[in-house]
Design an enzyme around this catalytic site. Structure first.
Site, PDB file in Angstrom:
ATOM      1  CG  ASP A 119      -8.205 -21.779 -26.423  1.00 45.72           C
ATOM      2  OD1 ASP A 119      -8.510 -22.911 -25.979  1.00 45.72           O
ATOM      3  OD2 ASP A 119      -7.220 -21.138 -26.001  1.00 45.72           O
ATOM      4  CG  ASP A 154      -3.966 -28.672 -28.755  1.00 45.77           C
ATOM      5  OD1 ASP A 154      -4.823 -28.751 -27.868  1.00 45.77           O
ATOM      6  OD2 ASP A 154      -2.943 -27.975 -28.651  1.00 45.77           O
ATOM      7  CD  GLU A 181      -4.452 -25.750 -23.065  1.00 43.67           C
ATOM      8  OE1 GLU A 181      -3.560 -26.364 -22.459  1.00 43.67           O
ATOM      9  OE2 GLU A 181      -4.298 -25.340 -24.235  1.00 43.67           O
TER      10      GLU A 181
HETATM   11 ZN   LIG Z   1      -4.603 -28.347 -26.041  1.00 45.00          ZN
END
Ligand SMILES: [Zn+2]
Length: 499
Positions: A128, A161, A195
């Site tokens: 995510d 990320d 997350e």
């Molecule tokens: Zn992350």
């Protein structure tokens, strides 16, 4: 008279002797401080199908697997499509590993090891991503959800990320499967789905499954610290940091009630005045931060590359410790590594410009250093504001700092060795991860939590994480894949796999 003179000379000589001794000790310690990069043989894999891997990463960035606090279901179909994409892109993984879908969206793979007597390894990441802030789409050099490959980078939300993280796991496993590799230790790979909003639906559920099934996990590797370049001004050398701890978190609500009234005759103490004074006190007397333990270990490898004056200070903390602590306290990211930080984030009071408000309320967010605890923060706040008319309340969502994972465990040493093999000339140091990761849910599952991504990050990249123009270098992505191939080889077979 002669005798007095002689005594004075003796005293002077003794002082000079002490000064030169101190200077010699300072100099000796400065010169001898350093970090030896072990003479490790460089490992490289020339046969990784790199162009295809980059294409697959580009593809992964095109899914809008966005986590938002408000509407989790809004992008549901994107999550379903991403799971299908992983299935289609890595057929060998699907043939050889078991896939369990946890709580609809989190993918948990199990790669059965040949030796059931060994504890398992776990690799974790998340697919995510955070949303792109409205109004900033136009600021992107290449659109955030197209996975554009240009200028030596793959661009898009999730490039750092954490889609490059989970995709490099998939590439590494496929590479090893193609070559008939079989781990001795069982490996679990979790690709989590929430997350960015706390991980309660994904990582937490996976952790619960592990506990319920009593699976013995030797270590968990997760996203975290990078290979950071130029972390201090004037410092050219990169450093790879393994996050062995994570800060805790608590928000406190400060509330003051008083009689209101007309603003033409204000009392000596008003609600806004009392609350402002409390916040000022907290900012002026921060919680104690010491240049010791983990933060000191983080700096150790950097010493040889620092300007002489820094080296002198850092290698002679017995003399300059106070000065160092003060200096590092001025820089936000080093200050955050040193102590529990205080951030007043909300302040509410008043409805009209000529009415004294009867209540004032502020929320202060603390990121708790492993040396402190939620209780200690609360105690410190009450002591420091020293005003019993202000009520202090702990808000929901508080959590203690994580335990600090050992830097002498086999898992840590294996990871360190792997970094040296793939990134020669880069020193490795343990560090504290200042934000939060899904690892926080696994503290009962294993004591070895290693938060590291082999991503090269420069100071101007920090703003790209969760910000505009997130991107990953194509060459760096090759290093990431090589790193995970090697990490799996190093940690799941051979001598190391004895714990
Ligand atoms: Zn992350």
């Amino acid at each position: 008279m002669m005798r007095v003179k002689r005594a004075a000379i003796t005293v002077l000589l003794s002082i000079l002797l002490v000064i030169s001794l101190v200077a010699a000790v300072i100099l000796m310690r400065t010169i001898s401080s350093g970090y030896d990069i072990p003479d490790t043989e460089h490992v490289s894999y020339t046969d990784i199908p790199h162009d295809d891997a980059v294409q697959r990463l580009s593809h992964a960035l095109q899914y809008r697997t966005i986590s938002t606090q408000e509407d989790r279901e809004q992008h549901r179909h994107e999550f379903d499509a991403f799971i299908d994409f992983i299935r289609d892109s890595y057929p060998l993984i699907h043939e050889n590993l078991e896939l369990e879908i946890v709580n609809n969206y989190t993918m948990l793979f199990k790669w059965e090891g040949s030796r059931p007597d060994l504890s398992a390894a776990m690799m974790q990441g998340h697919y995510d991503v955070v949303p792109v802030e409205p109004g900033t789409f136009e600021d992107w050099t290449y659109p955030p959800f197209e996975g554009t490959i240009a200028d030596g980078f793959v661009w898009g939300r999730g490039a750092i990320d954490d889609k490059s993280g989970i995709m490099s796991y998939m590439e590494a496993i496929t590479y090893l499967l193609e070559r008939g590799f079989q781990p001795e230790r069982t490996v679990y790979i979790a690709l989590n789905h929430d997350e960015e909003v706390g991980g309660r639906q994904g990582a937490r559920k996976v952790a619960d499954l592990m506990l319920e099934r009593e699976i013995d996990i030797a270590f968990l590797t997760d996203e975290g610290m990078p290979v950071a370049e130029k972390i201090l001004e004037g410092l050219e050398h990169p450093i790879a940091m393994i996050g062995v701890a994570e800060k805790g978190y608590v928000s406190l609500e400060l509330n003051v009630n008083k009689e209101g009234g007309h603003s033409s005759m204000p009392p000596r103490e008003t609600t806004i005045g009392a609350l402002s004074a409390a916040i000022t006190n907290l900012k002026q007397q921060p919680m104690e931060g010491r240049f010791a333990g983990l933060v000191r270990e983080t700096f150790q490898p950097l010493l040889p590359d620092l300007p002489f004056i820094y080296r002198m200070g850092l290698s002679n903390l017995w003399l300059f410790g106070g000065v160092i602590e003060e200096r590092l306290g001025f820089i936000p990211h080093t200050n955050a590594a040193l102590r529990t930080t205080i951030a007043p984030t909300m302040f509410h009071a008043g409805i009209k410009e000529n009415i004294l408000p009867q209540t004032a309320e502020a929320i202060i967010n603390f990121r708790i250093h492993p040396n402190d605890s939620v209780r200690e923060v609360l105690y410190y706040v009450q002591e420091t504001i020293d005003n019993n008319k202000i009520e202090v309340r702990v808000l929901e969502g508080a959590r203690e700092p994580s335990p600090v994972s050992s830097t002498s465990s086999v898992a840590y040493l294996d990871m360190k060795q792997t970094i040296h093999e793939i990134f020669p000339d880069v020193p490795v140091a343990p560090a504290m991860f200042l934000a939060a990761t899904d690892s926080r849910h696994f503290t009962e599952v294993t004591e070895n939590l290693l938060r590291f991504r082999p991503i090269r990050v420069r100071p101007d990249d920090r703003g790209r994480i969760h910000g505009t123009n997130e991107r990953i270098g194509i060459d760096n992505y090759a290093e990431m894949i090589a790193f995970y191939i090697r990490l799996i080889e190093n940690t799941t077979t051979g001598l190391q796999a004895t714990i």
